[in-house]
Design an enzyme around this catalytic site. Structure first.
Site, short mmCIF file in Angstrom:
data_model
loop_
_atom_site.label_atom_id
_atom_site.label_comp_id
_atom_site.label_asym_id
_atom_site.label_seq_id
_atom_site.Cartn_x
_atom_site.Cartn_y
_atom_site.Cartn_z
N HIS A 113 0.84 -1.14 -0.03
CA HIS A 113 0.13 0.12 -0.03
C HIS A 113 0.94 1.32 -0.04
CE1 HIS A 113 -3.75 -2.19 1.86
NE2 HIS A 113 -3.15 -2.60 0.93
N GLU A 115 0.98 3.87 1.90
CA GLU A 115 1.70 4.20 3.29
C GLU A 115 2.77 3.19 3.63
OE1 GLU A 115 -1.50 3.64 2.55
OE2 GLU A 115 -2.78 4.85 3.79
N CYS A 143 -5.75 1.91 5.96
CA CYS A 143 -6.29 0.95 6.51
C CYS A 143 -5.63 0.25 7.64
CB CYS A 143 -6.27 -0.24 5.46
SG CYS A 143 -4.39 -1.18 5.24
N CYS A 146 -2.07 -0.33 7.51
CA CYS A 146 -1.07 0.94 7.31
C CYS A 146 -1.30 1.77 8.63
CB CYS A 146 -1.71 1.64 6.30
SG CYS A 146 -1.63 0.97 4.47
#
Lengths: 217, 217
Positions: A113, A115, A143, A146
C-alpha cells in the site's frame, strides 16, 4: 499554549478549507486546471493572516496543504501507471523522507500500500525503524495494516483525505475499522486528523473509476 | 458434515494438546531435547485414532503441528541471528509457500514482521496477490498490521501460538487488539485459531529474553 496554538490552527484550517469548498461548489473549478480557485482561496487566506499566532498556524496549514498535494500528485502518477489510487508522503522536520503511491499490482505484493511503501522507503532512507516526529500525509484513511505500520514506526501524526468507506465504495475489500477506533482500541499515541482536502482525495477515486482495466482487490 | 469433522478435529486436537501439556507439567521435558515426550504423546494419539473421521482429523492436526513446528524453528533461527522472536509459515494445499522470521532489525524495515515477510515472499513465489485457501501459522498472534495483511491477501485461516499480550510483556509496543476483535470489527471472513502450541511459542520469548543485546521496539 500548545493547545491554544492547536485550536487556532484548527480554526484557520477550517476557514481555509470551507472557503475552498465554497469556491468549488460555486463552480470555480475548471477543466484542465485542477482546483485553482480553491487553492488560491486557501493560500490567500494563508497570506492575509499576519498576527503572530496566525502566522504560525498559517505556516503549518500551508505546509500541510503542500505535503498533501504531493501525496495527491503521487497517487495520480500511480493511477496513470495502472496502479490503485492511493498516495502517501512521510515528512520529518519539513523534509520529505518518502513519497509513494500504491504498488500492489506492479510489485505483486499485497502489502505494498502507499503508506507501507512510504514507511519502508523512509526507514531505508534514515537506516532506522523509528520515525518519531514524522507526519504521514495519506490521500485515503490508512487501512488497519497501514495504521498499525504508522504506530510501529512511531509516526507522530496521520493526516488523511478520503475515508476507508470511499475506498470500499470503489470495490476494495477494506476492513472497515476507522483510524480513530484503532487508536482508541490500541491505545496508540499517534495523532489522527481526517477529512483534510477530502474532496480532492475523493476525486482520485473518480479518476481511477473512469479508467478501463482498473482492478480493485 | 464439515461441521462434524471440524468439531471432531477440534476435540482430537484438544486431547492431543492436553496430553502434551500434562506430560510437560510432569517434568517429562528434558534439556537438549525440546518437548520429546509431549510430541510423542501427540503423535501417538495421531497414530492410534483409526476411525475414518478420526483419520482425517488426525491428519489435519498432524499437519498443523508440523507447520507450526516449522514456524517455531524459523523464529528460533531469527533469535540466533539477533532478530526478534517471531516466525510465520504460509501454506497452501499442503505446500509451504514461505517461511520467514521477523527481519525488522536486519532490514531496517519496521514493517518486516514475520507474517508480512512471509506473505510478501508467498506473493512473490506465486506472482499473485491472492493467497486464498492458504493457512498462516504464526508463533505469535498477528499484530493488527499482520492481521490486516492476512485479510488483504485473502488468507483463509490464521493459526497462532502465543498472544499479543505475551509480546507486549517482552517490551514490544503492541496495539493490543486481538485477532478475534479485528475480525469482528472489520467483518473479515478469515478463520482464527489461537493458543495452538502456546507454551512452545511462549518459550521463544523466554529464549529471546535471556539473550544479551536483545532489542524490542
Amino acid at each position: 499554549m500548545a493547545g491554544e496554538r492547536f485550536t487556532l490552527k484548527r480554526r484557520q484550517r477550517g476557514i481555509a478549507l470551507r472557503a475552498h469548498a465554497r469556491e468549488k461548489a460555486a463552480g470555480a473549478r475548471s477543466q484542465g486546471a485542477r482546483h485553482p480557485a480553491g487553492w488560491r482561496a486557501a493560500y490567500t487566506l494563508v497570506r492575509e493572516h499576519r498576527s503572530d499566532a496566525g502566522d504560525e498556524a498559517n505556516a503549518a496549514l500551508s505546509r500541510d496543504l503542500g505535503f498533501m498535494r504531493m501525496a495527491i500528485a503521487k497517487a495520480r502518477e500511480g493511477i496513470e501507471k495502472g496502479q490503485s489510487p492511493f498516495g502517501a508522503c512521510v515528512v520529518k522536520d519539513g523534509e520529505v523522507l518518502a513519497c509513494s503511491h500504491n504498488v500492489v499490482w506492479s510489485s505483486s505484493d499485497i502489502t505494498a500500500h502507499a503508506e507501507v511503501s512510504a514507511i519502508r522507503a523512509a526507514c531505508a532512507r534514515l537506516n532506522a525503524i523509528d520515525l518519531s516526529g514524522s507526519v504521514i500525509y495519506s490521500t485515503c484513511e490508512p487501512c488497519p495494516m497501514c495504521f498499525a505500520a504508522c504506530h510501529w514506526a512511531r509516526i507522530s501524526r496521520i493526516v488523511f483525505g478520503s475515508r476507508i468507506e470511499d475506498a470500499q465504495g470503489c470495490g476494495f475489500s477494506e476492513l472497515t475499522i476507522s483510524n480513530q477506533r484503532m487508536k482508541e482500541l490500541g491505545n496508540s499515541p499517534v495523532e489522527v486528523e481526517g477529512d483534510f482536502m477530502r474532496e480532492e482525495c475523493v476525486d482520485l477515486f473518480r479518476e481511477w473509476s473512469a479508467r478501463a482495466g482498473r482492478r480493485a482487490y
